[in-house]
Design a protein around this motif. Structure first.
Motif, PDB file in Angstrom:
ATOM      1  N   PHE A 231     -34.742  28.462   3.878  1.00  0.00           N
ATOM      2  CA  PHE A 231     -33.818  27.505   3.265  1.00  0.00           C
ATOM      3  C   PHE A 231     -32.479  28.136   2.921  1.00  0.00           C
ATOM      4  O   PHE A 231     -32.395  29.348   2.723  1.00  0.00           O
ATOM      5  CB  PHE A 231     -34.381  26.994   1.920  1.00  0.00           C
ATOM      6  N   THR A 232     -31.466  27.268   2.795  1.00  0.00           N
ATOM      7  CA  THR A 232     -30.248  27.658   2.083  1.00  0.00           C
ATOM      8  C   THR A 232     -30.165  26.776   0.846  1.00  0.00           C
ATOM      9  O   THR A 232     -30.322  25.553   0.942  1.00  0.00           O
ATOM     10  CB  THR A 232     -28.991  27.457   2.956  1.00  0.00           C
ATOM     11  N   PHE A 233     -29.945  27.443  -0.302  1.00  0.00           N
ATOM     12  CA  PHE A 233     -29.662  26.721  -1.546  1.00  0.00           C
ATOM     13  C   PHE A 233     -28.192  26.962  -1.852  1.00  0.00           C
ATOM     14  O   PHE A 233     -27.814  28.084  -2.239  1.00  0.00           O
ATOM     15  CB  PHE A 233     -30.565  27.219  -2.688  1.00  0.00           C
ATOM     16  N   PHE A 234     -27.391  25.936  -1.644  1.00  0.00           N
ATOM     17  CA  PHE A 234     -25.945  26.107  -1.811  1.00  0.00           C
ATOM     18  C   PHE A 234     -25.592  26.417  -3.265  1.00  0.00           C
ATOM     19  O   PHE A 234     -26.223  25.888  -4.185  1.00  0.00           O
ATOM     20  CB  PHE A 234     -25.216  24.855  -1.316  1.00  0.00           C
TER      21      PHE A 234
ATOM     22  N   SER B 109     -27.481  39.038   6.547  1.00  0.00           N
ATOM     23  CA  SER B 109     -28.369  38.900   7.701  1.00  0.00           C
ATOM     24  C   SER B 109     -27.613  38.732   9.027  1.00  0.00           C
ATOM     25  O   SER B 109     -26.815  37.809   9.188  1.00  0.00           O
ATOM     26  CB  SER B 109     -29.258  37.681   7.469  1.00  0.00           C
ATOM     27  N   HIS B 110     -27.888  39.621   9.982  1.00  0.00           N
ATOM     28  CA  HIS B 110     -27.252  39.519  11.307  1.00  0.00           C
ATOM     29  C   HIS B 110     -27.784  38.295  12.057  1.00  0.00           C
ATOM     30  O   HIS B 110     -27.110  37.756  12.927  1.00  0.00           O
ATOM     31  CB  HIS B 110     -27.480  40.797  12.119  1.00  0.00           C
ATOM     32  N   VAL B 111     -28.988  37.848  11.686  1.00  0.00           N
ATOM     33  CA  VAL B 111     -29.586  36.681  12.353  1.00  0.00           C
ATOM     34  C   VAL B 111     -28.815  35.417  11.960  1.00  0.00           C
ATOM     35  O   VAL B 111     -28.388  34.632  12.814  1.00  0.00           O
ATOM     36  CB  VAL B 111     -31.081  36.544  11.972  1.00  0.00           C
ATOM     37  N   LEU B 112     -28.609  35.244  10.649  1.00  0.00           N
ATOM     38  CA  LEU B 112     -27.916  34.046  10.169  1.00  0.00           C
ATOM     39  C   LEU B 112     -26.452  34.046  10.613  1.00  0.00           C
ATOM     40  O   LEU B 112     -25.893  33.001  10.938  1.00  0.00           O
ATOM     41  CB  LEU B 112     -28.028  33.939   8.647  1.00  0.00           C
ATOM     42  N   LYS B 113     -25.873  35.248  10.678  1.00  0.00           N
ATOM     43  CA  LYS B 113     -24.495  35.372  11.173  1.00  0.00           C
ATOM     44  C   LYS B 113     -24.427  34.885  12.619  1.00  0.00           C
ATOM     45  O   LYS B 113     -23.550  34.109  12.985  1.00  0.00           O
ATOM     46  CB  LYS B 113     -24.100  36.847  11.153  1.00  0.00           C
ATOM     47  N   ALA B 114     -25.403  35.328  13.417  1.00  0.00           N
ATOM     48  CA  ALA B 114     -25.418  34.940  14.834  1.00  0.00           C
ATOM     49  C   ALA B 114     -25.658  33.440  14.993  1.00  0.00           C
ATOM     50  O   ALA B 114     -25.257  32.841  15.994  1.00  0.00           O
ATOM     51  CB  ALA B 114     -26.498  35.728  15.583  1.00  0.00           C
ATOM     52  N   MET B 115     -26.315  32.829  14.009  1.00  0.00           N
ATOM     53  CA  MET B 115     -26.546  31.377  14.050  1.00  0.00           C
ATOM     54  C   MET B 115     -25.301  30.607  13.600  1.00  0.00           C
ATOM     55  O   MET B 115     -25.331  29.379  13.521  1.00  0.00           O
ATOM     56  CB  MET B 115     -27.750  31.018  13.162  1.00  0.00           C
ATOM     57  N   GLY B 116     -24.239  31.345  13.265  1.00  0.00           N
ATOM     58  CA  GLY B 116     -22.958  30.711  12.928  1.00  0.00           C
ATOM     59  C   GLY B 116     -22.855  30.298  11.473  1.00  0.00           C
ATOM     60  O   GLY B 116     -22.017  29.461  11.126  1.00  0.00           O
ATOM     61  N   PHE B 117     -23.686  30.863  10.611  1.00  0.00           N
ATOM     62  CA  PHE B 117     -23.657  30.481   9.197  1.00  0.00           C
ATOM     63  C   PHE B 117     -22.435  31.058   8.486  1.00  0.00           C
ATOM     64  O   PHE B 117     -22.008  32.174   8.781  1.00  0.00           O
ATOM     65  CB  PHE B 117     -24.917  31.001   8.476  1.00  0.00           C
ATOM     66  N   SER B 118     -21.924  30.293   7.515  1.00  0.00           N
ATOM     67  CA  SER B 118     -20.829  30.787   6.684  1.00  0.00           C
ATOM     68  C   SER B 118     -21.403  31.788   5.676  1.00  0.00           C
ATOM     69  O   SER B 118     -22.626  31.865   5.488  1.00  0.00           O
ATOM     70  CB  SER B 118     -20.195  29.625   5.923  1.00  0.00           C
ATOM     71  N   TYR B 119     -20.497  32.495   4.998  1.00  0.00           N
ATOM     72  CA  TYR B 119     -20.932  33.469   3.995  1.00  0.00           C
ATOM     73  C   TYR B 119     -21.791  32.784   2.930  1.00  0.00           C
ATOM     74  O   TYR B 119     -22.835  33.292   2.534  1.00  0.00           O
ATOM     75  CB  TYR B 119     -19.689  34.125   3.363  1.00  0.00           C
ATOM     76  N   GLU B 120     -21.363  31.600   2.502  1.00  0.00           N
ATOM     77  CA  GLU B 120     -22.101  30.862   1.464  1.00  0.00           C
ATOM     78  C   GLU B 120     -23.496  30.477   1.954  1.00  0.00           C
ATOM     79  O   GLU B 120     -24.486  30.585   1.220  1.00  0.00           O
ATOM     80  CB  GLU B 120     -21.323  29.609   1.047  1.00  0.00           C
ATOM     81  N   GLU B 121     -23.581  30.050   3.210  1.00  0.00           N
ATOM     82  CA  GLU B 121     -24.893  29.658   3.762  1.00  0.00           C
ATOM     83  C   GLU B 121     -25.831  30.863   3.865  1.00  0.00           C
ATOM     84  O   GLU B 121     -27.036  30.742   3.683  1.00  0.00           O
ATOM     85  CB  GLU B 121     -24.707  29.029   5.147  1.00  0.00           C
ATOM     86  N   ILE B 122     -25.247  32.022   4.163  1.00  0.00           N
ATOM     87  CA  ILE B 122     -26.073  33.232   4.293  1.00  0.00           C
ATOM     88  C   ILE B 122     -26.548  33.701   2.922  1.00  0.00           C
ATOM     89  O   ILE B 122     -27.739  33.969   2.729  1.00  0.00           O
ATOM     90  CB  ILE B 122     -25.297  34.369   5.015  1.00  0.00           C
ATOM     91  N   THR B 123     -25.618  33.777   1.957  1.00  0.00           N
ATOM     92  CA  THR B 123     -26.019  34.351   0.653  1.00  0.00           C
ATOM     93  C   THR B 123     -27.023  33.466  -0.088  1.00  0.00           C
ATOM     94  O   THR B 123     -27.810  33.968  -0.875  1.00  0.00           O
ATOM     95  CB  THR B 123     -24.809  34.615  -0.280  1.00  0.00           C
ATOM     96  N   GLY B 124     -27.009  32.172   0.189  1.00  0.00           N
ATOM     97  CA  GLY B 124     -27.932  31.276  -0.519  1.00  0.00           C
ATOM     98  C   GLY B 124     -29.280  31.117   0.186  1.00  0.00           C
ATOM     99  O   GLY B 124     -29.990  30.143  -0.053  1.00  0.00           O
ATOM    100  N   SER B 125     -29.648  32.095   1.040  1.00  0.00           N
ATOM    101  CA  SER B 125     -30.856  31.863   1.853  1.00  0.00           C
ATOM    102  C   SER B 125     -32.127  32.457   1.242  1.00  0.00           C
ATOM    103  O   SER B 125     -32.090  33.450   0.518  1.00  0.00           O
ATOM    104  CB  SER B 125     -30.641  32.398   3.267  1.00  0.00           C
TER     105      SER B 125
END
Ligand SMILES: Cc1ncc(COP(=O)(O)O)c(C=O)c1O
Length: 392
Positions: A302-305, A337-353
């Motif tokens: 999940f991402t919790f914004f 996460s290099h995985v979430l980065k590769a999925m095109g996630f923003s910094y906020e989407e990555i940190t809230g995972s």
């Protein structure tokens, strides 16, 4: 405090049946499996039984297609470096390797090491759901490609790759196909012959076996170079006296996983769906990441914004709940996460995972308690955030 373990993608407890299988090889059956006397023959027999059980789990035709290693990491290194070196000796023009941006470091790092040694490596991008698209592989593959290495299922978001199609494309261009199946083997049905896989990595501790044991499936007739040289154990593929208790336990874990696979998939996927629905309906500004359909039964990501995932893990841990932001191994590197980065996630989407990985041991009551705590903790963390008005 009753603790809840929701991190089975990081590791699992050793099953009682597995412990019982290991004990004789820690006590009375201590011989070196290479010795020709009684004690050696007894431990050698244990190795052969385990080899058969591991082979059976992945549909391998011959037990000797299984080489035991110290775990998934070594299996990945052997597959990638061993193939690259062997193929280049045979044909120096074959110096190209293809992998993806979302692999585990156990694949990425040997690939980067090969780059330093002069090999060419192409890292394939993925979709927003973490899928490697066959057409992207088709565009990248060349006559110089020696090996394509794409993971079976992703360790962070649980996405299952179209490995059969990817293997077919690799073979059409004369390349070999390796898959890191550390998160898949024992959790979903894998058949190396049906899928056309040449090399497949596995790990014992992800499927209720002991840590420090794994295997590489090497298709019969395929030759690669060993990376550990010495006394020639494991048909010269991996020298060093075998970890007999660990291997015996791994074999038993594979046998159990095969017998319980349908029950596992049904139970764990329905618990996961219950978890996901509850989170998405009870916690505002939450989102499920990864594929809805092509996904491991155990995984919910999940991402919790408006929340920091690390803070979330610490707060959950204080309430006795063990979860993860992603890969346990990359936590030490303190990198997003290099995985979430590769999925095109923003910094906020990555940190809230947050990654939740379930097992047969988890219950609906545990899910209920976890979602209650999660809702409370997310609310609390958001109230402390400078962006609190956005998520009020
Ligand atoms: C996809 C994947 N590959 C490789 C590994 C490494 O396996 P091991 O811990 O057995 O070295 C892991 C472990 O988390 C993994 O998830």
């Amino acid at each position: 405090m009753e603790r809840i373990y929701l991190d089975s993608a990081a590791s699992t407890p050793v099953a009682d049946e597995v412990i019982n299988e290991m004990i004789p090889y820690l006590k009375q059956q201590f011989g070196n499996p290479s010795s020709i006397h009684y004690f050696g023959r007894e431990t050698n027999r244990a190795l052969q039984l385990a080899r058969k059980r591991v082979a059976d789990l992945i549909g391998a035709t011959k037990p000797l297609e299984i080489t035991f290693t110290s775990g998934g990491t070594e299996a990945d290194n052997l597959a990638i470096k061993g193939t690259a070196e062997y193929v280049r000796i045979k044909d120096p023009s074959k110096n190209h390797i293809i992998t993806s941006y979302v692999e585990h470091d156990a694949v990425l790092e040997p690939c980067r090491d090969l780059e330093r040694l002069g090999y060419k490596v192409t890292f394939l991008p993925v979709t927003k759901e973490c899928l490697v698209e066959p057409k992207v592989l088709k565009e990248a593959i060349m006559s110089t490609t020696a090996l394509v290495s794409i993971m079976y299922a992703n360790n962070e978001v649980g996405t299952i790759q179209p490995v059969k199609e990817l293997a077919r494309i690799a073979h059409e261009s004369g390349a070999l196909f390796h898959t890191d199946a550390v998160q898949a083997a024992g959790k979903i049905s894998v058949d190396v012959n049906d899928l056309g896989i040449d090399l497949l990595s596995m790990s014992s501790h992800k499927i209720n076996g002991p840590k420090g044991v794994g295997a590489l499936y090497i298709r019969n007739g395929l030759e690669i170079m060993p990376i550990i040289h010495g006394g020639g154990q494991e048909s010269t593929m991996r020298s060093g006296t075998e970890n007999v208790p660990g291997i015996a336990g791994f074999g038993k874990a594979c046998e159990l996983a095969k017998a319980r696979m349908t029950e596992y998939e049904n139970y764990v996927s329905s618990l996961r769906d219950y978890f996901v629905d509850k989170v998405l309906s009870e916690i505002p500004y939450s989102r499920l990441n990864g594929s809805r359909t092509s996904r491991l039964a155990s995984n919910a990501h999940f991402t919790f914004f408006g929340v920091n995932g690390e803070d979330l893990i610490i707060k959950l841990d204080e309430s006795g709940i063990a979860a993860s932001t992603g890969s346990a191994c990359s936590v030490k590197k303190q990198k997003p996460s290099h995985v979430l980065k590769a999925m095109g996630f923003s910094y906020e989407e990555i940190t809230g995972s947050l990654r939740i990985s379930l097992s047969m041991k988890n219950t609906k009551e545990e899910v209920d308690r976890t979602v209650n705590v999660l809702a409370e903790v997310v609310r609390e963390l958001r109230s402390l955030s400078p962006f609190k008005s956005k998520y009020a």
